[in-house]
Motif scaffolding. Structure first.
Motif, PDB file in Angstrom:
ATOM      1  N   VAL A  94       4.755   2.916   3.749  1.00 53.83           N
ATOM      2  CA  VAL A  94       3.687   2.897   2.758  1.00 53.83           C
ATOM      3  C   VAL A  94       2.343   2.826   3.481  1.00 53.83           C
ATOM      4  CG1 VAL A  94       2.734   1.694   0.751  1.00 53.83           C
ATOM      5  CG2 VAL A  94       5.215   1.775   1.108  1.00 53.83           C
ATOM      6  N   THR A  95       1.375   3.593   3.001  1.00 53.54           N
ATOM      7  CA  THR A  95       0.091   3.698   3.682  1.00 53.54           C
ATOM      8  C   THR A  95      -1.069   3.425   2.722  1.00 53.54           C
ATOM      9  OG1 THR A  95       0.012   6.087   3.241  1.00 53.54           O
ATOM     10  CG2 THR A  95       0.950   5.370   5.347  1.00 53.54           C
ATOM     11  N   THR A  96      -2.227   3.199   3.303  1.00 57.57           N
ATOM     12  CA  THR A  96      -3.441   3.013   2.515  1.00 57.57           C
ATOM     13  C   THR A  96      -3.990   4.394   2.176  1.00 57.57           C
ATOM     14  OG1 THR A  96      -3.860   0.988   3.762  1.00 57.57           O
ATOM     15  CG2 THR A  96      -5.675   1.861   2.436  1.00 57.57           C
ATOM     16  N   GLY A  97      -3.499   4.943   1.087  1.00 56.82           N
ATOM     17  CA  GLY A  97      -3.866   6.291   0.688  1.00 56.82           C
ATOM     18  C   GLY A  97      -3.138   7.347   1.497  1.00 56.82           C
ATOM     19  N   GLY A  98      -3.225   8.589   1.003  1.00 58.85           N
ATOM     20  CA  GLY A  98      -2.656   9.698   1.762  1.00 58.85           C
ATOM     21  C   GLY A  98      -3.382   9.904   3.070  1.00 58.85           C
ATOM     22  N   SER A  99      -4.652   9.521   3.133  1.00 60.71           N
ATOM     23  CA  SER A  99      -5.443   9.702   4.354  1.00 60.71           C
ATOM     24  C   SER A  99      -4.809   8.967   5.532  1.00 60.71           C
ATOM     25  CB  SER A  99      -6.876   9.211   4.138  1.00 60.71           C
ATOM     26  OG  SER A  99      -7.523   9.956   3.145  1.00 60.71           O
ATOM     27  N   GLU A 100      -4.384   7.737   5.295  1.00 58.09           N
ATOM     28  CA  GLU A 100      -3.771   6.993   6.394  1.00 58.09           C
ATOM     29  C   GLU A 100      -2.422   7.594   6.775  1.00 58.09           C
ATOM     30  OE1 GLU A 100      -3.717   2.400   7.524  1.00 58.09           O
ATOM     31  OE2 GLU A 100      -2.113   2.887   6.101  1.00 58.09           O
ATOM     32  N   ALA A 101      -1.702   8.135   5.820  1.00 56.46           N
ATOM     33  CA  ALA A 101      -0.442   8.803   6.149  1.00 56.46           C
ATOM     34  C   ALA A 101      -0.700   9.966   7.103  1.00 56.46           C
ATOM     35  CB  ALA A 101       0.238   9.305   4.874  1.00 56.46           C
ATOM     36  N   ILE A 102      -1.780  10.705   6.872  1.00 59.49           N
ATOM     37  CA  ILE A 102      -2.113  11.846   7.728  1.00 59.49           C
ATOM     38  C   ILE A 102      -2.509  11.378   9.118  1.00 59.49           C
ATOM     39  CG2 ILE A 102      -3.667  13.815   8.035  1.00 59.49           C
ATOM     40  CD1 ILE A 102      -3.899  13.843   4.908  1.00 59.49           C
ATOM     41  N   THR A 103      -3.375  10.363   9.194  1.00 60.04           N
ATOM     42  CA  THR A 103      -3.818   9.909  10.511  1.00 60.04           C
ATOM     43  C   THR A 103      -2.675   9.280  11.304  1.00 60.04           C
ATOM     44  OG1 THR A 103      -4.598   7.827   9.535  1.00 60.04           O
ATOM     45  CG2 THR A 103      -6.208   9.582   9.807  1.00 60.04           C
ATOM     46  N   ILE A 104      -1.815   8.516  10.650  1.00 62.36           N
ATOM     47  CA  ILE A 104      -0.670   7.937  11.354  1.00 62.36           C
ATOM     48  C   ILE A 104       0.268   9.036  11.838  1.00 62.36           C
ATOM     49  CG2 ILE A 104       1.448   6.582  11.055  1.00 62.36           C
ATOM     50  CD1 ILE A 104      -0.130   4.578   9.442  1.00 62.36           C
ATOM     51  N   ALA A 105       0.488  10.054  11.008  1.00 61.93           N
ATOM     52  CA  ALA A 105       1.342  11.171  11.429  1.00 61.93           C
ATOM     53  C   ALA A 105       0.766  11.872  12.652  1.00 61.93           C
ATOM     54  CB  ALA A 105       1.499  12.165  10.276  1.00 61.93           C
ATOM     55  N   MET A 106      -0.536  12.111  12.643  1.00 56.60           N
ATOM     56  CA  MET A 106      -1.168  12.772  13.786  1.00 56.60           C
ATOM     57  C   MET A 106      -1.065  11.930  15.049  1.00 56.60           C
ATOM     58  SD  MET A 106      -4.644  14.498  12.233  1.00 56.60           S
ATOM     59  CE  MET A 106      -4.594  16.002  11.247  1.00 56.60           C
ATOM     60  N   MET A 107      -1.381  10.653  14.931  1.00 60.11           N
ATOM     61  CA  MET A 107      -1.361   9.789  16.115  1.00 60.11           C
ATOM     62  C   MET A 107       0.051   9.569  16.640  1.00 60.11           C
ATOM     63  SD  MET A 107      -4.365   6.964  15.368  1.00 60.11           S
ATOM     64  CE  MET A 107      -3.622   6.343  13.846  1.00 60.11           C
ATOM     65  N   THR A 108       1.026   9.584  15.740  1.00 61.82           N
ATOM     66  CA  THR A 108       2.415   9.373  16.142  1.00 61.82           C
ATOM     67  C   THR A 108       2.996  10.588  16.851  1.00 61.82           C
ATOM     68  OG1 THR A 108       2.795   7.846  14.299  1.00 61.82           O
ATOM     69  CG2 THR A 108       4.749   8.859  15.283  1.00 61.82           C
ATOM     70  N   CYS A 109       2.670  11.775  16.374  1.00 59.20           N
ATOM     71  CA  CYS A 109       3.361  12.984  16.820  1.00 59.20           C
ATOM     72  C   CYS A 109       2.579  13.820  17.838  1.00 59.20           C
ATOM     73  CB  CYS A 109       3.683  13.866  15.613  1.00 59.20           C
ATOM     74  SG  CYS A 109       4.758  13.075  14.400  1.00 59.20           S
TER      75      CYS A 109
END
Length: 409
Positions: A94-109
């Motif tokens: 679960v993320t703080t908005g879709g924006s955080e989901a995108i940034t976490i995905a980028m930083m992770t991958c």
């Protein structure tokens, strides 16, 4: 005086919000401003979601688990498995908005300097998130003439290098409203398997598909479980943009383990938002059926009105609640500022987002604007009348042949 960072200098301003000072001044001048610039729905948030917030009963407003509460993730699993995603709560962060989901995905991958291919025009903040993550966006043009269909796979392959690590799609698309077909999604599947790439899928507008068209997620495609990262939000689905609640979903266990560390670094998503989100999953299908009909009606009003204006072309989108329209103007940024600053019709004007901010390719979108059909039908009709009158007197109105030549040069 100390200097700001390189990132602070190069991160782009939002095309959706950068003209806000001009809109505010127009209001101070007594004008009514029709806001077509931002995807803030006027549809009421589901009653069950609001009641869950009103009826909260806790003594301590505490942290939650970094991956989100188990009860909310279980509830989300019900929602996604009704859509045949075949997941369990462990596949969700679960993320703080879709924006955080995108940034976490980028930083992770992705590592600094890695490249991600994105069909453009694309959601403007992808550029901002890429700057934050030190990754390189490689845009691939889609074209208004064919409704912004997915570019040919051969065009993707021309961009692939040893630094290419991912492709990002938004489906249905923001800003174009284009809905990718099953054939297009299958082609993407074969591409990411061929080059061992991640496929990031931004599904913020999943519920908004029109004319009986089918939504296809990468989660529906066999054989790419380890490649797929879903990025989602409750903002649009439940007309709850202020909740700032989203999630990242993947079946790739290594990605989940790494992404959780980024989630731990920001501690946790909000407790109240998750309580509301849990209740939202029980929203009846009738809510979405009503909303879908309303947006279809609004789309038809907007698209028909635009295509009846001299020199204007607007494809009919299959989803989301946006259109990108080509106008007979010299420069969208100038026009969108001019109509706020220097024009009114019946003491009203229109705020739009210049499409240039949704492209990375220099010169692209120079005569295009994005509009969100999130207003009631009366306001939409009035906004279109206002726009039509503005185009008649705008000093930078040009023939389309001139615009095409300026983009090519």
């Amino acid at each position: 005086m100390p200097k700001i960072s390189n990132k602070g200098q190069v991160i782009p301003a939002s095309p959706i919000r950068k003209l806000t000072p001009f809109a505010e001044q127009a209001k101070l001048d007594g004008k009514k401003v029709y806001h077509l610039n931002i995807g803030q729905p006027d549809i009421e948030t589901p009653e069950g979601m609001l009641n869950a917030v009103k009826n909260i009963d806790f003594k301590v407003w505490a942290y939650t688990a970094s991956e989100g509460t188990l009860s909310y993730r279980k509830k989300l699993t019900e929602y996604y498995n009704k859509l045949n995603y075949g997941i369990d709560p462990s596949n969700i962060i679960v993320t703080t908005g879709g924006s955080e989901a995108i940034t976490i995905a980028m930083m992770t991958c992705l590592n600094p300097g890695d490249e991600v291919i994105i069909p453009e025009p694309f959601y403007a903040n992808y550029n901002s998130f890429a700057v934050q993550s030190d990754i390189v966006v490689k845009p691939i043009l889609s074209y208004i003439d064919n409704g912004f269909a997915l570019p040919a796979i051969s065009e993707f392959e021309k961009l692939i290098t040893n630094r290419t690590k991912a492709i990002i799609i938004c489906n249905p698309n923001n800003p174009t409203g284009y809905l990718y077909s099953k054939e297009e999604m299958q082609a993407l599947k074969e591409l990411v398997l061929k080059y061992d790439l991640y496929l990031f899928s931004d599904e913020a507008y999943r519920e908004f598909c029109y004319d009986g068209r089918e939504f296809i997620s990468p989660m529906h495609l066999e054989g790419i479980d380890d490649n797929v990262i879903i990025m989602d939000t409750v903002s649009k689905r439940y007309s709850a943009c202020g909740a700032r609640l989203g999630c990242l979903i993947t079946k790739n266990k290594e990605v989940l383990q790494a992404a959780l560390k980024f989630a731990q670094a920001r501690l946790s998503p909000g407790l109240v938002e998750q309580i509301a989100g849990e209740a939202a999953v029980d929203t009846p299908d009738s809510y979405f059926e009503t909303v879908n009909k309303e947006y279809t009606h609004r789309r038809d009003i907007l698209v028909n009105a635009l295509n009846q204006m001299d020199g204007v072309f607007c494809p009919n989108p299959g989803g989301a609640f946006y259109v990108v329209a080509k106008l007979p103007i010299d420069n969208a940024d100038k026009f969108c500022q001019w109509i706020l600053e220097s024009f009114s019709h019946n003491n009203a004007t229109v705020m739009m987002a210049p499409a240039t901010g949704f492209y990375s390719t220099k010169g692209a979108g120079v005569n295009e604007v994005r509009m969100a059909y999130v207003l009631n039908t009366t306001d939409l009709q009035n906004a279109m009348t206002c726009l039509e009158e503005a185009l008649k007197v705008y000093p930078g109105t040009v023939e389309q042949e001139q615009v095409a030549a300026s983009v090519q040069s």
